[in-house]
Design a protein around this motif. Structure first.
Motif, PDB file in Angstrom:
ATOM      1  N   ARG A  57     105.557  19.749  46.408  1.00 51.65           N
ATOM      2  CA  ARG A  57     106.909  19.843  46.953  1.00 51.65           C
ATOM      3  C   ARG A  57     107.395  21.288  47.027  1.00 51.65           C
ATOM      4  NH1 ARG A  57     108.979  14.737  43.388  1.00 51.65           N
ATOM      5  NH2 ARG A  57     108.099  13.128  44.728  1.00 51.65           N
ATOM      6  N   VAL A  58     107.798  21.662  48.230  1.00 50.28           N
ATOM      7  CA  VAL A  58     108.241  23.034  48.493  1.00 50.28           C
ATOM      8  C   VAL A  58     109.415  23.422  47.610  1.00 50.28           C
ATOM      9  CG1 VAL A  58     109.183  24.586  50.258  1.00 50.28           C
ATOM     10  CG2 VAL A  58     107.404  22.939  50.882  1.00 50.28           C
ATOM     11  N   HIS A  59     110.412  22.557  47.504  1.00 45.49           N
ATOM     12  CA  HIS A  59     111.607  22.893  46.718  1.00 45.49           C
ATOM     13  C   HIS A  59     111.289  23.055  45.225  1.00 45.49           C
ATOM     14  CE1 HIS A  59     111.504  18.518  46.412  1.00 45.49           C
ATOM     15  NE2 HIS A  59     112.325  18.607  45.365  1.00 45.49           N
ATOM     16  N   GLU A  60     110.255  22.368  44.734  1.00 46.00           N
ATOM     17  CA  GLU A  60     109.855  22.538  43.331  1.00 46.00           C
ATOM     18  C   GLU A  60     109.138  23.868  43.123  1.00 46.00           C
ATOM     19  OE1 GLU A  60     107.709  18.911  42.437  1.00 46.00           O
ATOM     20  OE2 GLU A  60     109.578  17.813  42.093  1.00 46.00           O
ATOM     21  N   LEU A  61     108.364  24.313  44.111  1.00 49.52           N
ATOM     22  CA  LEU A  61     107.765  25.652  44.030  1.00 49.52           C
ATOM     23  C   LEU A  61     108.854  26.716  44.009  1.00 49.52           C
ATOM     24  CD1 LEU A  61     104.723  25.538  46.497  1.00 49.52           C
ATOM     25  CD2 LEU A  61     104.655  25.769  44.009  1.00 49.52           C
ATOM     26  N   PHE A  62     109.847  26.560  44.880  1.00 50.25           N
ATOM     27  CA  PHE A  62     110.961  27.506  44.957  1.00 50.25           C
ATOM     28  C   PHE A  62     111.655  27.621  43.595  1.00 50.25           C
ATOM     29  CE2 PHE A  62     115.336  28.738  46.071  1.00 50.25           C
ATOM     30  CZ  PHE A  62     115.111  29.790  46.950  1.00 50.25           C
ATOM     31  N   ALA A  63     111.950  26.474  42.994  1.00 49.22           N
ATOM     32  CA  ALA A  63     112.642  26.459  41.696  1.00 49.22           C
ATOM     33  C   ALA A  63     111.801  27.089  40.594  1.00 49.22           C
ATOM     34  CB  ALA A  63     113.015  25.026  41.321  1.00 49.22           C
ATOM     35  N   ASP A  64     110.480  27.049  40.714  1.00 47.63           N
ATOM     36  CA  ASP A  64     109.577  27.572  39.688  1.00 47.63           C
ATOM     37  C   ASP A  64     109.382  29.095  39.772  1.00 47.63           C
ATOM     38  OD1 ASP A  64     108.020  26.852  37.408  1.00 47.63           O
ATOM     39  OD2 ASP A  64     106.192  27.096  38.585  1.00 47.63           O
ATOM     40  N   CYS A  65     109.762  29.695  40.889  1.00 51.33           N
ATOM     41  CA  CYS A  65     109.610  31.149  41.041  1.00 51.33           C
ATOM     42  C   CYS A  65     110.629  31.872  40.153  1.00 51.33           C
ATOM     43  CB  CYS A  65     109.825  31.564  42.498  1.00 51.33           C
ATOM     44  SG  CYS A  65     108.557  30.964  43.615  1.00 51.33           S
ATOM     45  N   PRO A  66     110.201  32.861  39.383  1.00 54.79           N
ATOM     46  CA  PRO A  66     111.134  33.561  38.495  1.00 54.79           C
ATOM     47  C   PRO A  66     112.280  34.246  39.239  1.00 54.79           C
ATOM     48  CG  PRO A  66     108.874  34.101  37.923  1.00 54.79           C
ATOM     49  CD  PRO A  66     108.823  33.308  39.195  1.00 54.79           C
ATOM     50  N   GLU A  67     111.997  34.756  40.430  1.00 54.37           N
ATOM     51  CA  GLU A  67     113.011  35.450  41.222  1.00 54.37           C
ATOM     52  C   GLU A  67     112.877  35.010  42.669  1.00 54.37           C
ATOM     53  OE1 GLU A  67     113.771  39.965  42.796  1.00 54.37           O
ATOM     54  OE2 GLU A  67     112.954  39.722  40.778  1.00 54.37           O
ATOM     55  N   VAL A  68     114.003  34.745  43.326  1.00 53.13           N
ATOM     56  CA  VAL A  68     114.011  34.379  44.741  1.00 53.13           C
ATOM     57  C   VAL A  68     115.023  35.259  45.464  1.00 53.13           C
ATOM     58  CG1 VAL A  68     113.245  31.994  44.401  1.00 53.13           C
ATOM     59  CG2 VAL A  68     115.693  32.514  44.356  1.00 53.13           C
ATOM     60  N   GLY A  69     114.811  35.438  46.754  1.00 50.80           N
ATOM     61  CA  GLY A  69     115.735  36.244  47.536  1.00 50.80           C
ATOM     62  C   GLY A  69     115.401  36.190  49.011  1.00 50.80           C
ATOM     63  N   LYS A  93     122.266  29.833  42.951  1.00 53.58           N
ATOM     64  CA  LYS A  93     121.913  28.726  42.058  1.00 53.58           C
ATOM     65  C   LYS A  93     120.400  28.558  41.916  1.00 53.58           C
ATOM     66  CE  LYS A  93     126.076  26.084  43.044  1.00 53.58           C
ATOM     67  NZ  LYS A  93     126.625  24.891  43.693  1.00 53.58           N
ATOM     68  N   HIS A  94     119.637  29.355  42.691  1.00 52.17           N
ATOM     69  CA  HIS A  94     118.172  29.310  42.644  1.00 52.17           C
ATOM     70  C   HIS A  94     117.668  27.912  43.023  1.00 52.17           C
ATOM     71  CE1 HIS A  94     114.558  31.375  40.653  1.00 52.17           C
ATOM     72  NE2 HIS A  94     114.072  30.317  41.252  1.00 52.17           N
ATOM     73  N   THR A  95     118.263  27.340  44.102  1.00 48.98           N
ATOM     74  CA  THR A  95     117.889  25.993  44.511  1.00 48.98           C
ATOM     75  C   THR A  95     117.614  25.919  46.008  1.00 48.98           C
ATOM     76  OG1 THR A  95     120.197  25.344  44.843  1.00 48.98           O
ATOM     77  CG2 THR A  95     119.220  24.853  42.693  1.00 48.98           C
ATOM     78  N   MET A  96     116.769  24.971  46.351  1.00 50.16           N
ATOM     79  CA  MET A  96     116.485  24.602  47.734  1.00 50.16           C
ATOM     80  C   MET A  96     116.554  23.088  47.784  1.00 50.16           C
ATOM     81  SD  MET A  96     112.930  25.087  49.898  1.00 50.16           S
ATOM     82  CE  MET A  96     113.097  26.860  50.045  1.00 50.16           C
ATOM     83  N   GLY A  97     117.226  22.569  48.796  1.00 42.60           N
ATOM     84  CA  GLY A  97     117.321  21.123  48.946  1.00 42.60           C
ATOM     85  C   GLY A  97     116.007  20.507  49.370  1.00 42.60           C
ATOM     86  N   ASN A  98     115.864  19.230  49.104  1.00 40.35           N
ATOM     87  CA  ASN A  98     114.652  18.507  49.468  1.00 40.35           C
ATOM     88  C   ASN A  98     114.858  17.829  50.822  1.00 40.35           C
ATOM     89  OD1 ASN A  98     112.177  17.293  49.495  1.00 40.35           O
ATOM     90  ND2 ASN A  98     112.722  15.664  48.059  1.00 40.35           N
ATOM     91  N   ILE A  99     114.733  18.606  51.879  1.00 37.04           N
ATOM     92  CA  ILE A  99     114.807  18.090  53.238  1.00 37.04           C
ATOM     93  C   ILE A  99     113.416  18.215  53.869  1.00 37.04           C
ATOM     94  CG2 ILE A  99     117.247  18.714  53.442  1.00 37.04           C
ATOM     95  CD1 ILE A  99     116.294  21.045  55.320  1.00 37.04           C
ATOM     96  N   PRO A 100     113.138  17.449  54.913  1.00 38.29           N
ATOM     97  CA  PRO A 100     111.810  17.538  55.529  1.00 38.29           C
ATOM     98  C   PRO A 100     111.500  18.895  56.160  1.00 38.29           C
ATOM     99  CG  PRO A 100     112.908  15.509  56.182  1.00 38.29           C
ATOM    100  CD  PRO A 100     113.926  16.343  55.459  1.00 38.29           C
TER     101      PRO A 100
END
Length: 157
Positions: A57-69, A93-100
């Motif tokens: 899941r893409v959004h779970e990878l995003f949440a697992d990254c120490p830093e996003v931008g 909030k360091h989040t990405m929604g789970n959309i297709p």
């Protein structure tokens, strides 16, 4: 294996758990196997496999990254590159929604290597071409984001 050696390979070349369905979205699955990231829901659980799992899941990878931008010319590399609607991400909030309509790849400083679900193989594109590709096929205004590599990530050299 070098990142460039992933080009043209199918998900079956990476997943030992038998999750090779060509109708499924394998972008996060590819990134998970190549970087050895077994976060969130993975192919091992999905297929009751016995080999190492990889995040699906893409959004779970995003949440697992120490830093996003925001991905810009000076994005850190290597890093994980994400594309999705700007309304789908909250950097604060360091989040990405789970959309297709979201996609992910690995940036090596020049190209983003990602799994083309339409062609069912690994491809690479410049960041501009990557964003343009998804801007053309996804609804809304797309944003290009980076995530630094999570702890334990193993980048192919």
């Amino acid at each position: 294996m070098k990142l460039s050696q992933t080009l043209g390979k199918t998900i079956g070349d990476f997943c030992g758990n038998g999750f090779h369905d060509s109708s499924a979205n394998h972008c996060a699955h590819f990134v998970g196997h190549v970087l050895n990231l077994d976060t969130g829901y993975d192919c091992k659980v999905h297929r009751r496999g016995k080999k190492g799992g990889a995040c699906l899941r893409v959004h779970e990878l995003f949440a697992d990254c120490p830093e996003v931008g925001e991905f810009k010319e000076a994005a850190p590399f290597p890093c994980i590159a994400f594309v999705t609607a700007r309304t789908n991400v909250s950097l604060s909030k360091h989040t990405m929604g789970n959309i297709p309509q979201k996609h992910v790849g690995i940036y090596d400083g020049k190209y983003i290597y990602h799994y083309s679900n339409g062609r069912d193989v690994v491809v690479r594109q410049t960041p501009k071409d990557f964003l343009d590709r998804f801007e053309a096929i996804y609804a809304g205004t797309q944003g290009l984001y980076y995530g630094t590599l999570p702890a334990g990530a193993e980048l192919p050299v």
